[in-house]
Design a protein around this motif. Sequence first.
Motif, PDB file in Angstrom:
ATOM      1  N   ARG A  90     -34.201   7.308  -3.088  1.00  0.00           N
ATOM      2  CA  ARG A  90     -33.285   6.435  -3.830  1.00  0.00           C
ATOM      3  C   ARG A  90     -33.859   5.025  -3.938  1.00  0.00           C
ATOM      4  O   ARG A  90     -33.940   4.446  -5.005  1.00  0.00           O
ATOM      5  N   ILE A  91     -34.267   4.442  -2.809  1.00  0.00           N
ATOM      6  CA  ILE A  91     -34.723   3.044  -2.858  1.00  0.00           C
ATOM      7  C   ILE A  91     -36.149   2.914  -3.388  1.00  0.00           C
ATOM      8  O   ILE A  91     -36.571   1.819  -3.750  1.00  0.00           O
ATOM      9  N   GLY A  92     -36.866   4.025  -3.482  1.00  0.00           N
ATOM     10  CA  GLY A  92     -38.212   3.997  -4.042  1.00  0.00           C
ATOM     11  C   GLY A  92     -38.228   4.209  -5.550  1.00  0.00           C
ATOM     12  O   GLY A  92     -39.265   4.072  -6.185  1.00  0.00           O
ATOM     13  N   ASP A  93     -37.087   4.501  -6.110  1.00  0.00           N
ATOM     14  CA  ASP A  93     -36.977   4.713  -7.549  1.00  0.00           C
ATOM     15  C   ASP A  93     -37.082   3.370  -8.271  1.00  0.00           C
ATOM     16  O   ASP A  93     -36.414   2.408  -7.900  1.00  0.00           O
ATOM     17  N   ARG A  94     -37.930   3.295  -9.287  1.00  0.00           N
ATOM     18  CA  ARG A  94     -38.158   2.014  -9.958  1.00  0.00           C
ATOM     19  C   ARG A  94     -36.892   1.426 -10.543  1.00  0.00           C
ATOM     20  O   ARG A  94     -36.708   0.215 -10.532  1.00  0.00           O
ATOM     21  N   TRP A  95     -35.999   2.268 -11.074  1.00  0.00           N
ATOM     22  CA  TRP A  95     -34.785   1.729 -11.697  1.00  0.00           C
ATOM     23  C   TRP A  95     -33.820   1.214 -10.640  1.00  0.00           C
ATOM     24  O   TRP A  95     -33.145   0.198 -10.858  1.00  0.00           O
ATOM     25  N   THR A  96     -33.754   1.870  -9.493  1.00  0.00           N
ATOM     26  CA  THR A  96     -32.923   1.363  -8.398  1.00  0.00           C
ATOM     27  C   THR A  96     -33.410  -0.013  -7.978  1.00  0.00           C
ATOM     28  O   THR A  96     -32.616  -0.945  -7.797  1.00  0.00           O
ATOM     29  N   VAL A  97     -34.713  -0.158  -7.825  1.00  0.00           N
ATOM     30  CA  VAL A  97     -35.307  -1.443  -7.436  1.00  0.00           C
ATOM     31  C   VAL A  97     -34.902  -2.529  -8.425  1.00  0.00           C
ATOM     32  O   VAL A  97     -34.450  -3.610  -8.027  1.00  0.00           O
ATOM     33  N   LEU A  98     -35.033  -2.247  -9.706  1.00  0.00           N
ATOM     34  CA  LEU A  98     -34.711  -3.255 -10.714  1.00  0.00           C
ATOM     35  C   LEU A  98     -33.214  -3.553 -10.786  1.00  0.00           C
ATOM     36  O   LEU A  98     -32.818  -4.701 -10.997  1.00  0.00           O
ATOM     37  N   GLY A 143     -36.659  -1.205 -20.826  1.00  0.00           N
ATOM     38  CA  GLY A 143     -37.336   0.079 -20.938  1.00  0.00           C
ATOM     39  C   GLY A 143     -36.593   1.284 -20.409  1.00  0.00           C
ATOM     40  O   GLY A 143     -37.065   2.398 -20.540  1.00  0.00           O
ATOM     41  N   VAL A 144     -35.445   1.080 -19.812  1.00  0.00           N
ATOM     42  CA  VAL A 144     -34.680   2.210 -19.286  1.00  0.00           C
ATOM     43  C   VAL A 144     -33.741   2.734 -20.373  1.00  0.00           C
ATOM     44  O   VAL A 144     -33.123   1.958 -21.096  1.00  0.00           O
ATOM     45  N   THR A 145     -33.676   4.056 -20.488  1.00  0.00           N
ATOM     46  CA  THR A 145     -32.765   4.649 -21.466  1.00  0.00           C
ATOM     47  C   THR A 145     -31.341   4.598 -20.912  1.00  0.00           C
ATOM     48  O   THR A 145     -31.136   4.546 -19.692  1.00  0.00           O
ATOM     49  N   PRO A 146     -30.344   4.629 -21.797  1.00  0.00           N
ATOM     50  CA  PRO A 146     -28.956   4.641 -21.313  1.00  0.00           C
ATOM     51  C   PRO A 146     -28.685   5.804 -20.369  1.00  0.00           C
ATOM     52  O   PRO A 146     -27.996   5.644 -19.359  1.00  0.00           O
ATOM     53  N   LYS A 147     -29.233   6.974 -20.679  1.00  0.00           N
ATOM     54  CA  LYS A 147     -29.005   8.154 -19.841  1.00  0.00           C
ATOM     55  C   LYS A 147     -29.563   7.948 -18.430  1.00  0.00           C
ATOM     56  O   LYS A 147     -28.885   8.232 -17.436  1.00  0.00           O
ATOM     57  N   VAL A 148     -30.778   7.442 -18.338  1.00  0.00           N
ATOM     58  CA  VAL A 148     -31.407   7.248 -17.027  1.00  0.00           C
ATOM     59  C   VAL A 148     -30.692   6.147 -16.249  1.00  0.00           C
ATOM     60  O   VAL A 148     -30.478   6.269 -15.042  1.00  0.00           O
ATOM     61  N   LEU A 149     -30.290   5.072 -16.925  1.00  0.00           N
ATOM     62  CA  LEU A 149     -29.565   4.009 -16.235  1.00  0.00           C
ATOM     63  C   LEU A 149     -28.223   4.521 -15.727  1.00  0.00           C
ATOM     64  O   LEU A 149     -27.827   4.222 -14.596  1.00  0.00           O
ATOM     65  N   THR A 150     -27.537   5.320 -16.530  1.00  0.00           N
ATOM     66  CA  THR A 150     -26.262   5.914 -16.092  1.00  0.00           C
ATOM     67  C   THR A 150     -26.478   6.772 -14.854  1.00  0.00           C
ATOM     68  O   THR A 150     -25.718   6.680 -13.881  1.00  0.00           O
ATOM     69  N   GLN A 151     -27.506   7.613 -14.883  1.00  0.00           N
ATOM     70  CA  GLN A 151     -27.805   8.468 -13.730  1.00  0.00           C
ATOM     71  C   GLN A 151     -28.130   7.629 -12.492  1.00  0.00           C
ATOM     72  O   GLN A 151     -27.673   7.934 -11.390  1.00  0.00           O
ATOM     73  N   THR A 152     -28.897   6.579 -12.678  1.00  0.00           N
ATOM     74  CA  THR A 152     -29.279   5.701 -11.562  1.00  0.00           C
ATOM     75  C   THR A 152     -28.048   5.027 -10.977  1.00  0.00           C
ATOM     76  O   THR A 152     -27.860   5.008  -9.751  1.00  0.00           O
ATOM     77  N   LEU A 153     -27.200   4.473 -11.831  1.00  0.00           N
ATOM     78  CA  LEU A 153     -25.998   3.786 -11.349  1.00  0.00           C
ATOM     79  C   LEU A 153     -25.045   4.746 -10.645  1.00  0.00           C
ATOM     80  O   LEU A 153     -24.461   4.394  -9.617  1.00  0.00           O
ATOM     81  N   ARG A 154     -24.897   5.952 -11.162  1.00  0.00           N
ATOM     82  CA  ARG A 154     -24.040   6.945 -10.497  1.00  0.00           C
ATOM     83  C   ARG A 154     -24.587   7.303  -9.119  1.00  0.00           C
ATOM     84  O   ARG A 154     -23.828   7.420  -8.155  1.00  0.00           O
ATOM     85  N   ALA A 155     -25.903   7.486  -9.032  1.00  0.00           N
ATOM     86  CA  ALA A 155     -26.517   7.803  -7.735  1.00  0.00           C
ATOM     87  C   ALA A 155     -26.381   6.640  -6.774  1.00  0.00           C
ATOM     88  O   ALA A 155     -26.092   6.831  -5.585  1.00  0.00           O
ATOM     89  N   MET A 156     -26.557   5.426  -7.267  1.00  0.00           N
ATOM     90  CA  MET A 156     -26.414   4.247  -6.406  1.00  0.00           C
ATOM     91  C   MET A 156     -24.970   4.089  -5.932  1.00  0.00           C
ATOM     92  O   MET A 156     -24.730   3.697  -4.786  1.00  0.00           O
ATOM     93  N   GLU A 157     -24.018   4.404  -6.801  1.00  0.00           N
ATOM     94  CA  GLU A 157     -22.606   4.351  -6.418  1.00  0.00           C
ATOM     95  C   GLU A 157     -22.313   5.414  -5.361  1.00  0.00           C
ATOM     96  O   GLU A 157     -21.677   5.146  -4.345  1.00  0.00           O
ATOM     97  N   ARG A 158     -22.807   6.625  -5.591  1.00  0.00           N
ATOM     98  CA  ARG A 158     -22.626   7.729  -4.634  1.00  0.00           C
ATOM     99  C   ARG A 158     -23.199   7.363  -3.267  1.00  0.00           C
ATOM    100  O   ARG A 158     -22.623   7.675  -2.232  1.00  0.00           O
ATOM    101  N   ASP A 159     -24.341   6.658  -3.267  1.00  0.00           N
ATOM    102  CA  ASP A 159     -25.020   6.302  -2.022  1.00  0.00           C
ATOM    103  C   ASP A 159     -24.509   5.004  -1.398  1.00  0.00           C
ATOM    104  O   ASP A 159     -25.051   4.533  -0.400  1.00  0.00           O
ATOM    105  N   GLY A 160     -23.471   4.422  -1.999  1.00  0.00           N
ATOM    106  CA  GLY A 160     -22.851   3.245  -1.410  1.00  0.00           C
ATOM    107  C   GLY A 160     -23.581   1.940  -1.659  1.00  0.00           C
ATOM    108  O   GLY A 160     -23.357   0.954  -0.956  1.00  0.00           O
ATOM    109  N   LEU A 161     -24.434   1.896  -2.690  1.00  0.00           N
ATOM    110  CA  LEU A 161     -25.206   0.680  -2.979  1.00  0.00           C
ATOM    111  C   LEU A 161     -24.548  -0.216  -4.016  1.00  0.00           C
ATOM    112  O   LEU A 161     -24.753  -1.435  -4.008  1.00  0.00           O
TER     113      LEU A 161
END
Length: 121
Positions: free
Chosen positions: A22-30, A51-69
């Motif tokens: 999770r924390i090594g993912d480039r979009w999470t970092v940004l 450079g992030v697509t809406p789909k990938v950003l949505t997936q990243t934000l959902r994962a970050m929310e799930r992980d409590g970030l």
Amino acid sequence: MDTIERGDAFDPNCPTRLVLDRIGDRWTVLVVIALRDGPRRFTELRRTAGGVTPKVLTQTLRAMERDGLVTREVFAEVPPRVEYTLTPLGMSLQTPIRAVIDWAEANVGKVMAAREASHLA
């Protein structure tokens, strides 16, 4: 579920590896760095990350929310407004992530030169 006090990243069965993913993912970092100054809307995050697509950003934000970030707050407006904010756990990532970004920005020339040199060999 049992609470893990401290993980072992070298143990292939330890969930620490999921955290590292999770924390090594480039979009999470940004996203962590983009949210350092406070809440942002989806479009602001997308523009800041670049450079992030809406789909990938949505997936990243959902994962970050799930992980409590991050937290996601929906405001009852027309059109609906959604803001993302770092949680205290997410805020605690800022210093190590900023250190990695600083290192990458300071050493990008050396890394690219080494990459080019190995390509030519």
